[in-house]
Design a protein around this motif. Structure first.
Motif, PDB file in Angstrom:
ATOM      1  N   GLU A  42     -22.128 -20.615  -2.436  1.00  0.00           N
ATOM      2  CA  GLU A  42     -22.396 -21.938  -1.858  1.00  0.00           C
ATOM      3  C   GLU A  42     -21.473 -22.194  -0.657  1.00  0.00           C
ATOM      4  N   CYS A  43     -20.238 -21.818  -0.798  1.00  0.00           N
ATOM      5  CA  CYS A  43     -19.246 -22.002   0.259  1.00  0.00           C
ATOM      6  C   CYS A  43     -19.632 -21.194   1.501  1.00  0.00           C
ATOM      7  N   GLU A  44     -19.953 -19.932   1.296  1.00  0.00           N
ATOM      8  CA  GLU A  44     -20.296 -19.055   2.420  1.00  0.00           C
ATOM      9  C   GLU A  44     -21.605 -19.491   3.071  1.00  0.00           C
ATOM     10  N   ARG A  45     -22.523 -20.071   2.297  1.00  0.00           N
ATOM     11  CA  ARG A  45     -23.766 -20.596   2.853  1.00  0.00           C
ATOM     12  C   ARG A  45     -23.478 -21.745   3.822  1.00  0.00           C
ATOM     13  N   LYS A  46     -22.388 -22.472   3.559  1.00  0.00           N
ATOM     14  CA  LYS A  46     -21.986 -23.562   4.449  1.00  0.00           C
ATOM     15  C   LYS A  46     -21.275 -23.019   5.696  1.00  0.00           C
ATOM     16  N   GLY A  47     -21.020 -21.702   5.726  1.00  0.00           N
ATOM     17  CA  GLY A  47     -20.343 -21.100   6.868  1.00  0.00           C
ATOM     18  C   GLY A  47     -18.830 -21.168   6.777  1.00  0.00           C
ATOM     19  N   CYS A  48     -18.325 -21.302   5.562  1.00  0.00           N
ATOM     20  CA  CYS A  48     -16.883 -21.437   5.371  1.00  0.00           C
ATOM     21  C   CYS A  48     -16.285 -20.212   4.680  1.00  0.00           C
ATOM     22  N   CYS A  49     -14.962 -20.192   4.599  1.00  0.00           N
ATOM     23  CA  CYS A  49     -14.220 -19.117   3.926  1.00  0.00           C
ATOM     24  C   CYS A  49     -14.059 -19.473   2.454  1.00  0.00           C
ATOM     25  N   PHE A  50     -13.969 -18.439   1.598  1.00  0.00           N
ATOM     26  CA  PHE A  50     -13.752 -18.681   0.170  1.00  0.00           C
ATOM     27  C   PHE A  50     -12.712 -17.702  -0.348  1.00  0.00           C
ATOM     28  N   ARG A  51     -11.656 -18.241  -0.944  1.00  0.00           N
ATOM     29  CA  ARG A  51     -10.653 -17.440  -1.650  1.00  0.00           C
ATOM     30  C   ARG A  51     -10.231 -18.226  -2.881  1.00  0.00           C
ATOM     31  N   ALA A  52     -10.474 -17.664  -4.058  1.00  0.00           N
ATOM     32  CA  ALA A  52     -10.229 -18.364  -5.323  1.00  0.00           C
ATOM     33  C   ALA A  52      -8.791 -18.230  -5.782  1.00  0.00           C
ATOM     34  N   HIS A  53      -7.869 -18.428  -4.898  1.00  0.00           N
ATOM     35  CA  HIS A  53      -6.444 -18.417  -5.220  1.00  0.00           C
ATOM     36  C   HIS A  53      -5.699 -18.983  -4.030  1.00  0.00           C
ATOM     37  N   PRO A  54      -4.520 -19.442  -4.108  1.00  0.00           N
ATOM     38  CA  PRO A  54      -3.799 -19.857  -5.317  1.00  0.00           C
ATOM     39  C   PRO A  54      -4.311 -21.206  -5.807  1.00  0.00           C
ATOM     40  N   ALA A  55      -3.795 -21.638  -6.943  1.00  0.00           N
ATOM     41  CA  ALA A  55      -4.167 -22.942  -7.495  1.00  0.00           C
ATOM     42  C   ALA A  55      -3.564 -24.042  -6.621  1.00  0.00           C
ATOM     43  N   GLY A  56      -4.205 -25.191  -6.613  1.00  0.00           N
ATOM     44  CA  GLY A  56      -3.652 -26.350  -5.922  1.00  0.00           C
ATOM     45  C   GLY A  56      -4.000 -26.466  -4.444  1.00  0.00           C
ATOM     46  N   VAL A  57      -4.799 -25.548  -3.927  1.00  0.00           N
ATOM     47  CA  VAL A  57      -5.239 -25.630  -2.525  1.00  0.00           C
ATOM     48  C   VAL A  57      -6.754 -25.433  -2.504  1.00  0.00           C
ATOM     49  N   PRO A  58      -7.424 -25.865  -1.422  1.00  0.00           N
ATOM     50  CA  PRO A  58      -8.885 -25.655  -1.372  1.00  0.00           C
ATOM     51  C   PRO A  58      -9.232 -24.169  -1.413  1.00  0.00           C
ATOM     52  N   TRP A  59     -10.243 -23.837  -2.193  1.00  0.00           N
ATOM     53  CA  TRP A  59     -10.719 -22.455  -2.256  1.00  0.00           C
ATOM     54  C   TRP A  59     -11.849 -22.220  -1.261  1.00  0.00           C
ATOM     55  N   CYS A  60     -12.525 -23.296  -0.880  1.00  0.00           N
ATOM     56  CA  CYS A  60     -13.564 -23.237   0.152  1.00  0.00           C
ATOM     57  C   CYS A  60     -13.006 -24.001   1.347  1.00  0.00           C
ATOM     58  N   PHE A  61     -12.846 -23.319   2.476  1.00  0.00           N
ATOM     59  CA  PHE A  61     -12.150 -23.938   3.605  1.00  0.00           C
ATOM     60  C   PHE A  61     -12.715 -23.442   4.932  1.00  0.00           C
ATOM     61  N   TYR A  62     -12.474 -24.230   5.979  1.00  0.00           N
ATOM     62  CA  TYR A  62     -13.003 -23.932   7.306  1.00  0.00           C
ATOM     63  C   TYR A  62     -12.278 -22.759   7.960  1.00  0.00           C
ATOM     64  N   HIS A  63     -13.019 -22.072   8.829  1.00  0.00           N
ATOM     65  CA  HIS A  63     -12.428 -21.018   9.676  1.00  0.00           C
ATOM     66  C   HIS A  63     -11.510 -21.663  10.699  1.00  0.00           C
ATOM     67  N   ARG A  64     -10.641 -20.866  11.294  1.00  0.00           N
ATOM     68  CA  ARG A  64      -9.875 -21.288  12.469  1.00  0.00           C
ATOM     69  C   ARG A  64     -10.414 -20.486  13.649  1.00  0.00           C
ATOM     70  N   ILE A  65     -10.406 -21.097  14.819  1.00  0.00           N
ATOM     71  CA  ILE A  65     -10.842 -20.424  16.043  1.00  0.00           C
ATOM     72  C   ILE A  65      -9.611 -19.858  16.731  1.00  0.00           C
ATOM     73  N   VAL A  66      -9.641 -18.559  17.038  1.00  0.00           N
ATOM     74  CA  VAL A  66      -8.503 -17.881  17.656  1.00  0.00           C
ATOM     75  C   VAL A  66      -8.956 -17.269  18.977  1.00  0.00           C
ATOM     76  N   GLU A  67      -8.148 -17.480  20.031  1.00  0.00           N
ATOM     77  CA  GLU A  67      -8.448 -16.869  21.323  1.00  0.00           C
ATOM     78  C   GLU A  67      -8.056 -15.409  21.301  1.00  0.00           C
ATOM     79  N   GLU A  68      -8.877 -14.566  21.932  1.00  0.00           N
ATOM     80  CA  GLU A  68      -8.562 -13.136  22.002  1.00  0.00           C
ATOM     81  C   GLU A  68      -7.890 -12.827  23.320  1.00  0.00           C
TER      82      GLU A  68
END
Length: 99
Positions: free
Chosen positions: A73-99
């Protein structure tokens, strides 16, 4: 950035007005190079190259989901998913980085 101003003269898109100074051209966020006659001296830079990355710092995460959201569901929204650590969002937005 200097590399954004490395354009072949035929690729330059005008960014100023006739007689613009180098300083005024740069203040407008444009590139200036008067070495080639007959082409714009004040011209638009190449667009910045960017890419999306998932932030490594778990405390820099900006929530993109809801409690109990699945990875799919998270990836369908176009977001990142990491199920760790506890106490922080596991589904979160990307950051844009200049190359």
């Amino acid at each position: 950035a200097r590399c954004q101003c490395k354009l072949a003269p035929r690729e330059r898109r005008n960014c100023g007005y006739p007689g613009i100074s180098a300083g005024d051209c740069r203040k407008a966020g444009c590139c200036f190079n008067a070495s080639v006659p007959g082409v714009p001296w004040c011209f638009a830079p190449k667009p910045k190259r960017v890419r999306k990355v998932c932030p490594n710092d778990s405390y820099a995460r900006i929530n993109c989901g809801f409690p109990g959201i699945t990875a799919k569901e998270c990836e369908r929204k176009g977001c990142c998913f990491r199920a760790h650590p506890a106490g922080v969002p596991w589904c979160f937005y990307h950051r844009i980085v200049e190359e």
